[in-house]
Design an enzyme around this catalytic site. Structure first.
Site, PDB file in Angstrom:
ATOM      1  N   TYR A  99      88.231 -46.204  55.887  1.00 10.09           N
ATOM      2  CA  TYR A  99      88.790 -46.865  57.072  1.00 10.09           C
ATOM      3  C   TYR A  99      89.744 -47.993  56.684  1.00 10.09           C
ATOM      4  O   TYR A  99      90.720 -48.264  57.369  1.00 10.09           O
ATOM      5  CB  TYR A  99      87.671 -47.425  57.960  1.00 10.09           C
ATOM      6  N   ASP A 142      77.950 -51.110  64.995  1.00  7.90           N
ATOM      7  CA  ASP A 142      78.894 -50.106  64.506  1.00  7.90           C
ATOM      8  C   ASP A 142      79.100 -50.309  63.006  1.00  7.90           C
ATOM      9  O   ASP A 142      78.941 -51.425  62.499  1.00  7.90           O
ATOM     10  CB  ASP A 142      80.237 -50.216  65.235  1.00  7.90           C
TER      11      ASP A 142
HETATM   12  O1  CP3 Z   1      72.984 -44.792  68.780  1.00  5.40           O
HETATM   13  C1  CP3 Z   1      73.639 -45.244  67.865  1.00  5.40           C
HETATM   14  O2  CP3 Z   1      73.689 -44.672  66.789  1.00  5.40           O
HETATM   15  C2  CP3 Z   1      74.353 -46.542  68.144  1.00  5.40           C
HETATM   16  C3  CP3 Z   1      74.951 -47.273  67.043  1.00  5.40           C
HETATM   17  C4  CP3 Z   1      76.166 -46.661  66.359  1.00  5.40           C
HETATM   18  C5  CP3 Z   1      77.507 -46.686  66.864  1.00  5.40           C
HETATM   19  N1  CP3 Z   1      78.336 -46.218  65.875  1.00  5.40           N
HETATM   20  C6  CP3 Z   1      77.930 -47.158  68.196  1.00  5.40           C
HETATM   21  C7  CP3 Z   1      79.279 -46.828  68.715  1.00  5.40           C
HETATM   22  C8  CP3 Z   1      76.207 -46.083  65.091  1.00  5.40           C
HETATM   23  C9  CP3 Z   1      75.050 -45.744  64.158  1.00  5.40           C
HETATM   24  C10 CP3 Z   1      77.580 -45.820  64.800  1.00  5.40           C
HETATM   25  C11 CP3 Z   1      78.020 -45.257  63.507  1.00  5.40           C
HETATM   26  C12 CP3 Z   1      79.438 -44.954  63.288  1.00  5.40           C
HETATM   27  N2  CP3 Z   1      80.540 -45.598  63.783  1.00  5.40           N
HETATM   28  C13 CP3 Z   1      79.895 -43.954  62.382  1.00  5.40           C
HETATM   29  C14 CP3 Z   1      79.009 -43.090  61.513  1.00  5.40           C
HETATM   30  C15 CP3 Z   1      78.246 -42.076  62.288  1.00  5.40           C
HETATM   31  C16 CP3 Z   1      78.870 -40.748  62.485  1.00  5.40           C
HETATM   32  O3  CP3 Z   1      78.870 -40.305  63.649  1.00  5.40           O
HETATM   33  O4  CP3 Z   1      79.303 -40.127  61.510  1.00  5.40           O
HETATM   34  C17 CP3 Z   1      81.300 -43.972  62.414  1.00  5.40           C
HETATM   35  C18 CP3 Z   1      82.212 -43.051  61.639  1.00  5.40           C
HETATM   36  C19 CP3 Z   1      81.700 -45.032  63.288  1.00  5.40           C
HETATM   37  C20 CP3 Z   1      83.079 -45.480  63.600  1.00  5.40           C
HETATM   38  C21 CP3 Z   1      83.342 -45.389  65.061  1.00  5.40           C
HETATM   39  N3  CP3 Z   1      82.918 -46.303  66.011  1.00  5.40           N
HETATM   40  C22 CP3 Z   1      84.032 -44.361  65.744  1.00  5.40           C
HETATM   41  C23 CP3 Z   1      84.636 -43.142  65.070  1.00  5.40           C
HETATM   42  C24 CP3 Z   1      84.022 -44.682  67.120  1.00  5.40           C
HETATM   43  C25 CP3 Z   1      84.697 -43.977  68.260  1.00  5.40           C
HETATM   44  C26 CP3 Z   1      84.181 -42.665  68.567  1.00  5.40           C
HETATM   45  C27 CP3 Z   1      82.677 -42.503  68.575  1.00  5.40           C
HETATM   46  O5  CP3 Z   1      82.176 -41.861  67.643  1.00  5.40           O
HETATM   47  O6  CP3 Z   1      82.001 -43.000  69.478  1.00  5.40           O
HETATM   48  C28 CP3 Z   1      83.281 -45.870  67.261  1.00  5.40           C
HETATM   49  C29 CP3 Z   1      82.960 -46.545  68.538  1.00  5.40           C
HETATM   50  C30 CP3 Z   1      81.504 -46.555  68.895  1.00  5.40           C
HETATM   51  N4  CP3 Z   1      80.473 -46.861  68.041  1.00  5.40           N
HETATM   52  C31 CP3 Z   1      80.960 -46.309  70.194  1.00  5.40           C
HETATM   53  C32 CP3 Z   1      79.569 -46.474  70.092  1.00  5.40           C
HETATM   54  C33 CP3 Z   1      78.550 -46.382  71.191  1.00  5.40           C
HETATM   55  C34 CP3 Z   1      81.756 -45.977  71.471  1.00  5.40           C
HETATM   56  C35 CP3 Z   1      82.287 -47.230  72.023  1.00  5.40           C
HETATM   57  C36 CP3 Z   1      82.580 -47.149  73.494  1.00  5.40           C
HETATM   58  O7  CP3 Z   1      81.665 -47.252  74.306  1.00  5.40           O
HETATM   59  O8  CP3 Z   1      83.777 -47.040  73.828  1.00  5.40           O
END
Ligand code: CP3
Length: 341
Positions: free
Chosen positions: A150, A74
């Site tokens: 953030y 992440d």
């Molecule tokens: O396939 C992939 O891209 C997996 C790796 C990945 C995750 N987050 C896993 C994740 C990547 C590249 C990210 C990037 C990320 N994280 C961004 C930039 C990408 C974008 O969409 O603009 C941002 C802003 C975040 C911050 C973040 N992390 C948020 C806003 C959230 C919650 C909501 C969401 O978008 O899923 C997360 C949690 C997160 N990161 C999850 C995953 C699989 C969900 C966690 C769960 O299973 O509860």
């Protein structure tokens, strides 16, 4: 062409037999096999344990046959490494403590990337071991501006309101925060490349809220600094900025080889604006994956036809959302593979 060869050629701006394809946020909650694992483990555990992160990174490669796997991690691990408490709760990440002024800067830790991100290194090595030489491995990090949002905002980072305010009132504090984040992001990406990642992508998710002027002052210089720090590695660099059609001309100067285009601008127009020297990635609206397979097929054909088959990576304009039907994602990948000019 083999998947990895196809990805790397597209990043270099070269023609490919068909566009390589992967999807932003392809490893995640829309997949039942991800949800099954997630029920048994916490998110932090899934990001830190090699076997779990490896499995989740590989799931979309297995099911969809995409040309690249993205590291399961992440963007907020950088803030965690700096000593900030990051909690993942339903509805999005929660971050504490907040930084608002220079008194708070002392609370940010110095980061020794090799020891702090040793788990990332292990996961990348395991992924490369599993996928090389056939399939490409993509590493990533958050762009400094988005991470600073953030860090400084209370609640959702979306408006970057306090951060923009801070930049105006206390530019030296702003520079100090962004400088510190930039160093950690550069070190993290260098570590990923060193461990074998073929390509790296920076996510500047919140840059879209900036005016053109603000983007060039507050976000671009730091992104450029990260990419300049990696220029010697030879690994292609992708820059994603969201809601950013106003920023693409400037973003194209950030020293990335590939610009990931969101769904606010037709690819043909992005091509026209940016010229043939910039490879493009994108840009289907993920909401369209809820449509039937024949509509997805025609949307994909239109997208690729307008991008051209040189220097182009088929992808979405934004990350996959958890409510996307797997069948729609499968139809997207199949349509790219079936594409003929
Ligand atoms: O396939 C992939 O891209 C997996 C790796 C990945 C995750 N987050 C896993 C994740 C990547 C590249 C990210 C990037 C990320 N994280 C961004 C930039 C990408 C974008 O969409 O603009 C941002 C802003 C975040 C911050 C973040 N992390 C948020 C806003 C959230 C919650 C909501 C969401 O978008 O899923 C997360 C949690 C997160 N990161 C999850 C995953 C699989 C969900 C966690 C769960 O299973 O509860």
């Amino acid at each position: 062409m083999k998947p990895r060869e196809r990805m790397l050629a597209a990043c270099r701006g070269e023609a490919t037999d068909r566009p390589p394809v992967w999807l932003m946020r392809q490893a995640g909650r829309y997949l039942p096999e991800y949800r099954a694992l997630r029920e048994k483990h916490r998110f932090w555990q899934m990001m830190r344990e090699t076997d779990l992160a490896l499995e989740v990174s590989l799931q979309p490669v297995r099911r969809l046959g995409v040309d690249a796997a993205i590291l399961f991690s992440d963007i907020l691990i950088v803030l965690d490494a700096m000593g900030v408490e990051v909690k993942y709760v339903a509805g999005g990440p929660r971050i504490k403590p907040l930084v608002r002024d220079d008194n708070d800067l002392g609370r940010l830790d110095e980061v020794d990337a090799a020891s702090e991100f040793d788990y990332v290194e292990r996961i990348i090595r395991a992924l490369c071991n599993e996928l090389h030489p056939r399939t490409a491995v993509i590493g990533f990090a958050g762009a400094p501006f988005t991470l600073a949002s953030y860090l400084v905002e209370k609640g959702p980072a979306r408006e970057s309101k306090h951060l923009r305010h801070l930049a105006k009132l206390r530019p030296e504090v702003y520079d100090e925060i962004l400088g510190r984040i930039t160093t950690v992001v550069t070190d993290l990406l260098a570590l990923q490349i060193e461990a074998g990642a073929d390509i790296v992508q920076l996510f500047d998710t919140w840059a879209g809220r900036l005016s053109v002027e603000e983007y060039s002052e507050l976000a671009l210089p730091w992104t450029k600094k990260v990419f300049e720090g990696l220029a010697g590695t030879g690994a292609p660099r992708i820059l994603y900025t969201r809601n950013s059609h106003a920023h693409y001309l400037q973003a194209a100067t950030a020293r990335a080889q590939v610009l990931s285009i969101d769904d606010s601008l037709p690819l043909a127009e992005a091509r026209a604006r940016l010229g043939p020297g910039m490879a493009l990635q994108g840009n289907l609206d993920p909401a369209r994956l809820k449509e039937g397979p024949s509509r997805i097929r025609s949307a994909v054909k239109e997208m690729i036809d307008s991008a051209g088959s040189a220097g182009y990576i088929a992808n979405l304009g934004r990350g996959l959302t958890p409510d996307t039907p797997v069948a729609g994602v499968e139809a997207f990948v199949a349509a790219v593979k079936e594409w003929r000019s």
